[in-house]
Design a protein around this motif. Structure first.
Motif, mmCIF file in Angstrom:
data_model
loop_
_atom_site.group_PDB
_atom_site.id
_atom_site.type_symbol
_atom_site.label_atom_id
_atom_site.label_comp_id
_atom_site.label_asym_id
_atom_site.label_seq_id
_atom_site.Cartn_x
_atom_site.Cartn_y
_atom_site.Cartn_z
ATOM 1 N N LEU A 5 0.855 -1.181 0.000
ATOM 2 C CA LEU A 5 0.000 0.000 0.000
ATOM 3 C C LEU A 5 0.892 1.232 0.000
ATOM 4 C CD1 LEU A 5 -2.769 1.395 0.220
ATOM 5 C CD2 LEU A 5 -2.504 1.254 2.702
ATOM 6 N N ASN A 6 0.814 2.020 -1.068
ATOM 7 C CA ASN A 6 1.649 3.218 -1.117
ATOM 8 C C ASN A 6 0.913 4.456 -1.625
ATOM 9 O OD1 ASN A 6 1.461 2.564 -3.794
ATOM 10 N ND2 ASN A 6 3.640 2.299 -4.136
ATOM 11 N N VAL A 7 -0.389 4.306 -1.969
ATOM 12 C CA VAL A 7 -1.164 5.447 -2.443
ATOM 13 C C VAL A 7 -2.579 5.365 -1.881
ATOM 14 C CG1 VAL A 7 -2.138 6.637 -4.461
ATOM 15 C CG2 VAL A 7 0.132 5.607 -4.608
ATOM 16 N N ILE A 8 -3.083 6.502 -1.423
ATOM 17 C CA ILE A 8 -4.483 6.653 -1.043
ATOM 18 C C ILE A 8 -5.034 7.781 -1.894
ATOM 19 C CG2 ILE A 8 -6.083 7.304 0.799
ATOM 20 C CD1 ILE A 8 -4.085 6.056 2.770
ATOM 21 N N ASP A 9 -6.214 7.566 -2.467
ATOM 22 C CA ASP A 9 -6.854 8.547 -3.341
ATOM 23 C C ASP A 9 -8.158 9.009 -2.695
ATOM 24 O OD1 ASP A 9 -7.588 10.119 -5.496
ATOM 25 O OD2 ASP A 9 -7.932 8.450 -6.862
ATOM 26 N N ILE A 10 -8.315 10.305 -2.527
ATOM 27 C CA ILE A 10 -9.529 10.881 -1.959
ATOM 28 C C ILE A 10 -10.265 11.601 -3.082
ATOM 29 C CG2 ILE A 10 -10.483 12.493 -0.274
ATOM 30 C CD1 ILE A 10 -7.887 12.115 1.332
ATOM 31 N N ILE A 11 -11.538 11.284 -3.243
ATOM 32 C CA ILE A 11 -12.356 11.927 -4.266
ATOM 33 C C ILE A 11 -12.977 13.178 -3.654
ATOM 34 C CG2 ILE A 11 -14.210 11.622 -5.928
ATOM 35 C CD1 ILE A 11 -11.744 9.674 -6.160
ATOM 36 N N VAL A 12 -12.835 14.299 -4.352
ATOM 37 C CA VAL A 12 -13.297 15.592 -3.839
ATOM 38 C C VAL A 12 -14.159 16.294 -4.882
ATOM 39 C CG1 VAL A 12 -11.245 15.807 -2.377
ATOM 40 C CG2 VAL A 12 -11.230 16.841 -4.633
ATOM 41 N N SER A 13 -15.011 17.177 -4.412
ATOM 42 C CA SER A 13 -15.838 17.936 -5.359
ATOM 43 C C SER A 13 -15.114 19.183 -5.854
ATOM 44 C CB SER A 13 -17.189 18.307 -4.736
ATOM 45 O OG SER A 13 -16.989 19.025 -3.541
ATOM 46 N N ASP A 14 -14.304 19.804 -5.008
ATOM 47 C CA ASP A 14 -13.566 21.013 -5.380
ATOM 48 C C ASP A 14 -12.118 20.840 -4.933
ATOM 49 O OD1 ASP A 14 -12.301 23.665 -4.948
ATOM 50 O OD2 ASP A 14 -14.250 24.427 -5.606
ATOM 51 N N ILE A 15 -11.232 20.726 -5.878
ATOM 52 C CA ILE A 15 -9.836 20.416 -5.539
ATOM 53 C C ILE A 15 -9.168 21.540 -4.750
ATOM 54 C CG2 ILE A 15 -8.682 21.223 -7.648
ATOM 55 C CD1 ILE A 15 -7.288 18.280 -7.411
ATOM 56 N N LYS A 34 -0.782 18.643 -16.174
ATOM 57 C CA LYS A 34 -1.533 18.069 -17.291
ATOM 58 C C LYS A 34 -2.994 17.807 -16.938
ATOM 59 C CE LYS A 34 2.446 15.672 -19.244
ATOM 60 N NZ LYS A 34 3.018 14.371 -19.559
ATOM 61 N N TYR A 35 -3.256 17.580 -15.663
ATOM 62 C CA TYR A 35 -4.603 17.221 -15.214
ATOM 63 C C TYR A 35 -4.968 18.080 -14.006
ATOM 64 C CZ TYR A 35 -3.259 13.201 -18.001
ATOM 65 O OH TYR A 35 -2.812 12.395 -19.005
ATOM 66 N N PRO A 36 -5.579 19.233 -14.215
ATOM 67 C CA PRO A 36 -5.854 20.156 -13.110
ATOM 68 C C PRO A 36 -6.870 19.632 -12.095
ATOM 69 C CG PRO A 36 -6.833 20.950 -15.150
ATOM 70 C CD PRO A 36 -5.997 19.772 -15.503
ATOM 71 N N ASP A 37 -7.528 18.507 -12.382
ATOM 72 C CA ASP A 37 -8.460 17.892 -11.435
ATOM 73 C C ASP A 37 -7.787 16.789 -10.625
ATOM 74 O OD1 ASP A 37 -10.743 19.441 -12.037
ATOM 75 O OD2 ASP A 37 -11.134 18.230 -13.819
ATOM 76 N N HIS A 38 -6.449 16.780 -10.608
ATOM 77 C CA HIS A 38 -5.671 15.767 -9.890
ATOM 78 C C HIS A 38 -4.510 16.456 -9.178
ATOM 79 C CE1 HIS A 38 -3.538 12.003 -9.128
ATOM 80 N NE2 HIS A 38 -2.460 12.609 -9.569
ATOM 81 N N ALA A 39 -4.320 16.089 -7.898
ATOM 82 C CA ALA A 39 -3.197 16.637 -7.131
ATOM 83 C C ALA A 39 -2.603 15.523 -6.282
ATOM 84 C CB ALA A 39 -3.668 17.784 -6.244
ATOM 85 N N GLY A 40 -1.318 15.666 -5.958
ATOM 86 C CA GLY A 40 -0.650 14.662 -5.150
ATOM 87 C C GLY A 40 0.222 15.281 -4.086
ATOM 88 N N GLY A 46 6.680 7.554 2.986
ATOM 89 C CA GLY A 46 6.666 6.872 1.699
ATOM 90 C C GLY A 46 5.291 6.706 1.088
ATOM 91 N N LEU A 47 4.260 7.121 1.784
ATOM 92 C CA LEU A 47 2.899 7.054 1.266
ATOM 93 C C LEU A 47 2.633 8.275 0.395
ATOM 94 C CD1 LEU A 47 0.301 5.324 1.531
ATOM 95 C CD2 LEU A 47 -0.369 6.828 3.398
ATOM 96 N N HIS A 48 1.874 8.091 -0.661
ATOM 97 C CA HIS A 48 1.493 9.183 -1.553
ATOM 98 C C HIS A 48 -0.011 9.373 -1.424
ATOM 99 C CE1 HIS A 48 1.927 11.882 -4.985
ATOM 100 N NE2 HIS A 48 0.868 11.301 -5.522
ATOM 101 N N LEU A 49 -0.445 10.580 -1.147
ATOM 102 C CA LEU A 49 -1.855 10.904 -1.006
ATOM 103 C C LEU A 49 -2.292 11.703 -2.219
ATOM 104 C CD1 LEU A 49 -4.276 10.669 0.925
ATOM 105 C CD2 LEU A 49 -3.487 12.769 2.029
ATOM 106 N N MET A 50 -3.398 11.271 -2.837
ATOM 107 C CA MET A 50 -3.887 11.949 -4.038
ATOM 108 C C MET A 50 -5.269 12.534 -3.786
ATOM 109 S SD MET A 50 -2.780 9.340 -7.144
ATOM 110 C CE MET A 50 -4.221 8.341 -6.928
ATOM 111 N N LEU A 51 -5.561 13.609 -4.496
ATOM 112 C CA LEU A 51 -6.891 14.187 -4.556
ATOM 113 C C LEU A 51 -7.325 14.155 -6.017
ATOM 114 C CD1 LEU A 51 -6.337 17.393 -2.374
ATOM 115 C CD2 LEU A 51 -7.322 15.208 -1.627
ATOM 116 N N ASP A 52 -8.498 13.626 -6.277
ATOM 117 C CA ASP A 52 -9.073 13.632 -7.620
ATOM 118 C C ASP A 52 -10.484 14.176 -7.533
ATOM 119 O OD1 ASP A 52 -6.998 12.480 -9.175
ATOM 120 O OD2 ASP A 52 -7.519 10.502 -8.415
#
Length: 133
Positions: A5-15, A34-40, A46-52
């Motif tokens: 496990l090295n990434v967690i992705d959180i879905i958001v309405s407003d980045i 390249k993708y303004p609706d995605h952030a990391g 060592g964990l990577h947290l993403m917002l989509d």
């Protein structure tokens, strides 16, 4: 081989709202050029947290994606140095208009604990071990 496990992705309405909320917890998200609706955000362990955004995530699912309903199903937990730091961060977040799900309290399992909701209703726990007596 066991999966890592090295990434967690959180879905958001407003980045931008989500980035501002998590910045108050000390996280530094970078929006993908390249993708303004995605952030990391790379975390120290060592964990990577993403917002989509919902729009971005929905576009990556074959069958589409829809927002879940009901209470938070997942909570991120942030450890602080002492009870005063938990209380201060809780006050800062709720003072900025974020919803309190659980006021700070001394939990029976030996931790100072509080919960706020991020702008999309995801649970965010704030905690620290209580001093030994």
């Amino acid at each position: 081989m066991n999966p890592k496990l090295n990434v967690i992705d959180i879905i958001v309405s407003d980045i931008q709202d989500a980035i501002a909320f998590y910045a108050r917890l000390g996280l530094d998200f970078k929006v993908d050029e390249k993708y303004p609706d995605h952030a990391g955000c790379d975390l120290p362990n060592g964990l990577h947290l993403m917002l989509d955004t919902e729009k971005f995530r929905g576009g990556t699912q074959t069958s589409g994606w829809s927002r879940p309903t009901g209470d938070p199903r997942t909570f991120l937990a942030f450890e602080f140095a002492d009870p005063a730091a938990v209380d201060a961060r809780f006050a800062e977040l709720t003072g900025a208009g974020h919803t309190a799900a659980q006021e700070p309290w001394d939990a029976f399992w030996g931790m100072r604990y509080a919960t706020v909701l991020d702008p999309d209703g995801n649970g965010v726990d704030l905690y620290c071990p209580l001093p030994a007596e």
